[in-house]
Scaffold this motif. Structure first.
Motif, PDB file in Angstrom:
ATOM      1  N   ILE A 190       0.860  -1.178   0.000  1.00 33.49           N
ATOM      2  CA  ILE A 190       0.000   0.000   0.000  1.00 33.49           C
ATOM      3  C   ILE A 190       0.898   1.230   0.000  1.00 33.49           C
ATOM      4  N   VAL A 191       0.739   2.077  -0.983  1.00 31.95           N
ATOM      5  CA  VAL A 191       1.533   3.300  -1.074  1.00 31.95           C
ATOM      6  C   VAL A 191       0.648   4.477  -0.678  1.00 31.95           C
ATOM      7  N   THR A 192       1.041   5.152   0.382  1.00 33.93           N
ATOM      8  CA  THR A 192       0.331   6.353   0.814  1.00 33.93           C
ATOM      9  C   THR A 192       1.065   7.563   0.263  1.00 33.93           C
ATOM     10  N   ILE A 193       0.356   8.359  -0.512  1.00 36.64           N
ATOM     11  CA  ILE A 193       0.946   9.566  -1.081  1.00 36.64           C
ATOM     12  C   ILE A 193       0.368  10.768  -0.346  1.00 36.64           C
ATOM     13  N   GLY A 194       1.243  11.712  -0.008  1.00 33.05           N
ATOM     14  CA  GLY A 194       0.782  12.847   0.774  1.00 33.05           C
ATOM     15  C   GLY A 194       1.618  14.088   0.543  1.00 33.05           C
ATOM     16  N   VAL A 195       1.385  15.069   1.401  1.00 34.05           N
ATOM     17  CA  VAL A 195       1.998  16.388   1.237  1.00 34.05           C
ATOM     18  C   VAL A 195       2.632  16.827   2.552  1.00 34.05           C
ATOM     19  N   ILE A 196       3.827  17.430   2.442  1.00 31.59           N
ATOM     20  CA  ILE A 196       4.455  18.128   3.568  1.00 31.59           C
ATOM     21  C   ILE A 196       4.358  19.617   3.237  1.00 31.59           C
ATOM     22  N   PRO A 197       3.404  20.336   3.833  1.00 30.95           N
ATOM     23  CA  PRO A 197       3.106  21.713   3.405  1.00 30.95           C
ATOM     24  C   PRO A 197       4.319  22.634   3.354  1.00 30.95           C
ATOM     25  N   GLY A 198       5.212  22.524   4.323  1.00 31.96           N
ATOM     26  CA  GLY A 198       6.342  23.433   4.375  1.00 31.96           C
ATOM     27  C   GLY A 198       7.357  23.230   3.272  1.00 31.96           C
ATOM     28  N   GLN A 199       7.269  22.128   2.538  1.00 32.84           N
ATOM     29  CA  GLN A 199       8.230  21.844   1.470  1.00 32.84           C
ATOM     30  C   GLN A 199       7.688  22.181   0.078  1.00 32.84           C
ATOM     31  N   ILE A 200       6.463  22.686   0.010  1.00 38.88           N
ATOM     32  CA  ILE A 200       5.862  22.994  -1.294  1.00 38.88           C
ATOM     33  C   ILE A 200       6.561  24.203  -1.915  1.00 38.88           C
ATOM     34  N   GLU A 201       6.970  24.045  -3.175  1.00 42.93           N
ATOM     35  CA  GLU A 201       7.576  25.149  -3.917  1.00 42.93           C
ATOM     36  C   GLU A 201       6.669  25.628  -5.045  1.00 42.93           C
ATOM     37  N   ASN A 202       5.998  24.694  -5.712  1.00 48.03           N
ATOM     38  CA  ASN A 202       5.102  25.044  -6.816  1.00 48.03           C
ATOM     39  C   ASN A 202       3.780  24.326  -6.569  1.00 48.03           C
ATOM     40  N   GLU A 203       2.844  25.033  -5.926  1.00 48.41           N
ATOM     41  CA  GLU A 203       1.600  24.381  -5.517  1.00 48.41           C
ATOM     42  C   GLU A 203       0.770  23.937  -6.718  1.00 48.41           C
ATOM     43  N   ASP A 204       0.766  24.712  -7.790  1.00 46.05           N
ATOM     44  CA  ASP A 204      -0.017  24.330  -8.968  1.00 46.05           C
ATOM     45  C   ASP A 204       0.487  23.010  -9.547  1.00 46.05           C
ATOM     46  N   ALA A 205       1.807  22.866  -9.637  1.00 45.34           N
ATOM     47  CA  ALA A 205       2.373  21.626 -10.169  1.00 45.34           C
ATOM     48  C   ALA A 205       2.074  20.460  -9.233  1.00 45.34           C
ATOM     49  N   LEU A 206       2.162  20.724  -7.938  1.00 46.26           N
ATOM     50  CA  LEU A 206       1.877  19.672  -6.961  1.00 46.26           C
ATOM     51  C   LEU A 206       0.427  19.211  -7.074  1.00 46.26           C
ATOM     52  N   LEU A 207      -0.498  20.151  -7.147  1.00 47.91           N
ATOM     53  CA  LEU A 207      -1.917  19.796  -7.238  1.00 47.91           C
ATOM     54  C   LEU A 207      -2.222  19.063  -8.541  1.00 47.91           C
ATOM     55  N   ALA A 208      -1.596  19.498  -9.629  1.00 48.74           N
ATOM     56  CA  ALA A 208      -1.831  18.842 -10.919  1.00 48.74           C
ATOM     57  C   ALA A 208      -1.351  17.398 -10.886  1.00 48.74           C
ATOM     58  N   ALA A 209      -0.185  17.168 -10.290  1.00 53.97           N
ATOM     59  CA  ALA A 209       0.357  15.813 -10.226  1.00 53.97           C
ATOM     60  C   ALA A 209      -0.504  14.916  -9.345  1.00 53.97           C
ATOM     61  N   LEU A 210      -0.908  15.421  -8.189  1.00 51.44           N
ATOM     62  CA  LEU A 210      -1.716  14.609  -7.285  1.00 51.44           C
ATOM     63  C   LEU A 210      -3.101  14.343  -7.859  1.00 51.44           C
ATOM     64  N   THR A 211      -3.651  15.305  -8.578  1.00 51.23           N
ATOM     65  CA  THR A 211      -4.946  15.083  -9.229  1.00 51.23           C
ATOM     66  C   THR A 211      -4.834  13.983 -10.274  1.00 51.23           C
ATOM     67  N   LEU A 212      -3.748  14.014 -11.035  1.00 51.89           N
ATOM     68  CA  LEU A 212      -3.525  13.000 -12.067  1.00 51.89           C
ATOM     69  C   LEU A 212      -3.416  11.606 -11.456  1.00 51.89           C
TER      70      LEU A 212
END
Length: 727
Positions: A190-212
């Motif tokens: 089981i692979v859990t994918i998540g976010v560490i808010p303080g390490q975000i540099e490009n939120e749009d790219a992050l959201l696009a990748a996670l949505t995909l």
């Protein structure tokens, strides 16, 4: 050495003094009793063996407070009551002891000292029965005998402050497969994918990748981490390991995204037949004691629904263990007993994974059910309940949001509408009514003719009932009336059957499999309701009226059936009259050199109460439903190429503004039946408008044909202007 010598002497010389075993009691070592310090000394006992017997009897009953009261003053000074009780409970819990059995053997008194030998058996959940003979020392104080206690009285090798230690051997949980060996529930990553808010540099790219990767919307993803502290690891979703690998380059390149892995139960393809397969969860708190009594450690994941729960002992195998004695420092002293683990055995279902997935997709998010049976065996080839759910949310670390959404969904996705949902089936029940008419009322399928002007006043003008076809069917035979689903004909048939006997139609309903569970194992099911005069008097306090039989004749009134029951009836109509017990477990795999493979054999449980000649007439009428101009659904099967026999049903529920349930019950090919199909969609409209087109798609999916487009009325989410009663 002194204790060992005494044991040998007492057992060897005084074995003739052995007494009967005291009754065995079940222990619950995990739940400490209320410790009430004794307010009075125990009743003086005349002999040391009587004190020993009372002490051992209290042990068998789990009465540790009484045991403590029998200790000598020196022993009570050495250990307090709470520590004494905890010592016993801990030892027995570690050994997985279920019961304690003792038998007094002999006693030897030397002045104010005594030695009593006894036989001890600890029946354990994990390593069998532990058996030993040992000696209890007692001393006389103030006219009372007291037990000179040390840990060796729990088990001889524990003397000197030693402890039990259990090393568990837990087999890997076996898989659940479709009939070809494709996984429905497997052990995997089981692979859990998540976010560490303080390490975000490009939120749009992050959201696009996670949505995909996850299929979640950007707003939903952002909503899960936006309020979290900067250094938190916020889980977003659990994804299959292969998806993580496929998108590894993308996910690794975006700061702020993390992935964690763990081994666990996974349900491929987002859950195939989730209402049947079920899911696992940590041992429920209310069942912890029961699982520990079966040798479980208590921190395992166990089946809590569907085949995962039904097949727990099969899939989980049998825990093994090694019970050792260790010093307070943890150094191993001796091995007391051991038992090897027994591997779990895989369960192979009757499903074809690809076909089951297609059936789930055909049903979509509609509230309803689809059941497909093998007409010659009762094997469940597909079973879908809508709306469905993804069981992975119950096992993955990131599933909390998904679990909450499922549990809060007013459509109740966890409810298995195919086996637990009970509904009136409307005109589908006319199959039963026609059978009763030809068998009990001497009606002829072709030559008994009725006249339908579009209404019926058999119970008087004030009780007029209408046909779904307002202009009426005119003169029509009984067989054609089933094809055309003429309500007026079946009102009249119901009235006639009531005159023959008020229990006739209910009796035929039971003969066609209604009013009781089908016997499907591994899945919860309801028996529905086959109403009759006795039931009505007992349940409602009213007599059975002719109107009740008339309503029942068209599948209304108090009648309640499950889609599975209707599918079993259609399978019996198709195969010549044999009711089979449905089953979803095709076979249980072998366990190496242990138990051999078990294969489910079809089980006939009844025969339809109808002659072959009359059954053939019903079969002809059902084929006419999809092929004749007077049928209710020929337009839904034009150009299919596979003949389908079936019956529409439009079951009225609630008030006049409530849309009816849409039914279609069928089998195919009509000239050489292989499968029986039932489609039921709640509050969707007429059977010919919704359930029939979906049935066609199920037939096409089974035979590998392209799916025909649905008419607008059958599209998911379609809302007609106003409901119109139909067949």
């Amino acid at each position: 050495m002194k204790r060992t010598t005494l044991v040998l002497v007492l057992i060897g010389l005084l074995v003739g003094c052995s007494g009967p075993s005291t009754p065995t009691s079940t222990l619950n070592p995990d739940v400490p009793p209320t410790i009430v310090p004794p307010t009075a000394t125990p009743t003086p006992l005349p002999s040391p063996d009587a004190t020993a017997a009372a002490y051992l009897s209290a042990w068998e009953a789990g009465d540790y407070a009484t045991m403590y009261a029998y200790l000598s003053p020196a022993s009570r000074a050495a250990i307090d009551a709470e520590s004494f009780i905890q010592r016993y409970q801990s030892a027995l819990a570690t050994a997985t002891a279920l019961t304690v059995t003792t038998r007094l053997q002999s006693a030897l008194q030397e002045g104010d000292r005594a030695y009593v030998s006894f036989h001890l058996e600890l029946d354990t959940a994990l390593v069998g029965t532990l058996i030993t003979d040992t000696v209890m020392s007692l001393s006389l104080h103030g006219g009372q005998w007291g037990v000179d206690w040390d840990e060796g009285l729990i088990w001889p090798q524990l003397a000197g402050g030693r402890y039990f230690r259990m090393e568990y051997a837990i087999p890997i949980r076996a898989n659940i497969y479709d009939r070809a060996g494709l996984g429905l529930a497997t052990e995997g990553t089981i692979v859990t994918i998540g976010v560490i808010p303080g390490q975000i540099e490009n939120e749009d790219a992050l959201l696009a990748a996670l949505t995909l990767v996850t299929g979640l919307s950007p707003d939903e993803i952002r909503g899960r981490y936006v309020a979290a502290p900067a250094d938190w690891k916020v889980p977003i979703a659990d994804i299959p390991a292969e998806v993580s690998v496929d998108y590894n380059d993308l996910l690794s390149s975006i700061p702020g995204i993390y992935r964690d892995e763990k081994e666990g139960r996974i349900y491929p393809h987002g859950g195939v037949a989730p209402h049947v397969v079920g899911w696992v969860a940590p041992v429920p708190a209310e069942q912890l004691e029961a699982y520990r009594a079966r040798g479980y450690r208590g921190d395992e994941w166990v089946g809590v629904s569907g085949l995962e729960a039904w097949g727990e002992e099969i899939l989980a195998g049998q825990h093994g263990g090694v019970l050792t004695v260790v010093t307070p420092a943890g150094e191993k002293v001796a091995t007391v007993a051991e038992s090897p683990a027994v591997p779990g055995r895989p369960i192979y279902t009757t499903f074809d994974r690809d076909f089951q997935e297609q059936v789930q997709q055909i049903l979509g998010g509609r509230k309803g059910a689809i059941v497909v049976l093998d007409v010659h065996t009762g094997a469940v080839l597909a079973l879908a309940s809508g709306p469905g759910f993804d069981p992975n949310v119950f096992v993955g670390p990131a599933g909390a949001v998904g679990r909450s959404q499922i549990l809060a969904d007013p459509r109740n996705p966890l409810f298995n509408r195919a086996t637990q949902g009970t509904y009136p089936c409307g005109s589908v029940f006319k199959i039963v009514t026609m059978a009763a008419a030809v068998e009990e009322a001497a009606m002829d399928p072709d030559h008994t003719v009725f006249y339908c002007p579009g209404y019926w006043e058999g119970l008087g003008p004030t009780a007029r009932k209408v046909c779904w076809k307002k202009e009426g069917h005119g003169n029509i035979s009984l067989k054609d009336a089933l094809t055309a689903s003429c309500d007026v004909t079946f009102y009249a048939v119901g009235q006639t059957l009531d005159g023959v006997g008020q229990d006739v139609l209910p009796r035929f309903g039971r003969g066609f499999g209604f009013g009781e569970p089908t016997g499907l194992e591994g899945v919860l099911e309801e028996g529905g309701l086959m109403p009759d005069p006795e039931w009505k008097v007992n349940a409602i306090g009213e007599p059975w009226w002719v109107g009740d039989t008339v309503n029942l004749a068209i599948g209304q009134g108090y009648l309640l059936v499950t889609p599975l029951q209707v599918a079993r009836m259609m399978a019996a109509v198709a195969n010549g009259g044999t009711l089979y017990r449905p089953y979803v477990v095709e076979r249980i795999g072998s366990a190496g050199d242990g138990e051999p493979e078990q294969v489910t054999q079809p089980q006939a449980v009844g025969t339809l109460p109808i002659s072959p000649e009359h059954l053939a007439a019903i079969q002809e009428a059902l084929l006419g439903v999809t092929t004749k101009s007077i049928g209710t659904a020929p337009h839904r099967f034009v150009g299919l190429g596979i003949p389908v026999a079936g019956k529409t049903g439009t079951a009225e529920v609630g008030g006049p503004d409530t849309r009816p349930h849409s039914w279609f019950a069928a089998y195919a090919p009509a000239d050489s039946p292989e499968i029986a199909i039932v489609v039921m969609v709640e509050n969707a409209g007429e059977g010919s408008s919704v359930a029939a087109p979906l049935t066609r798609q199920v037939v096409e999916a089974y035979y590998g044909l392209p799916l025909s487009p649905l008419p607008p009325q059958a599209e998911e989410g379609y809302v007609p202007p106003t409901p119109t009663p139909g067949p």
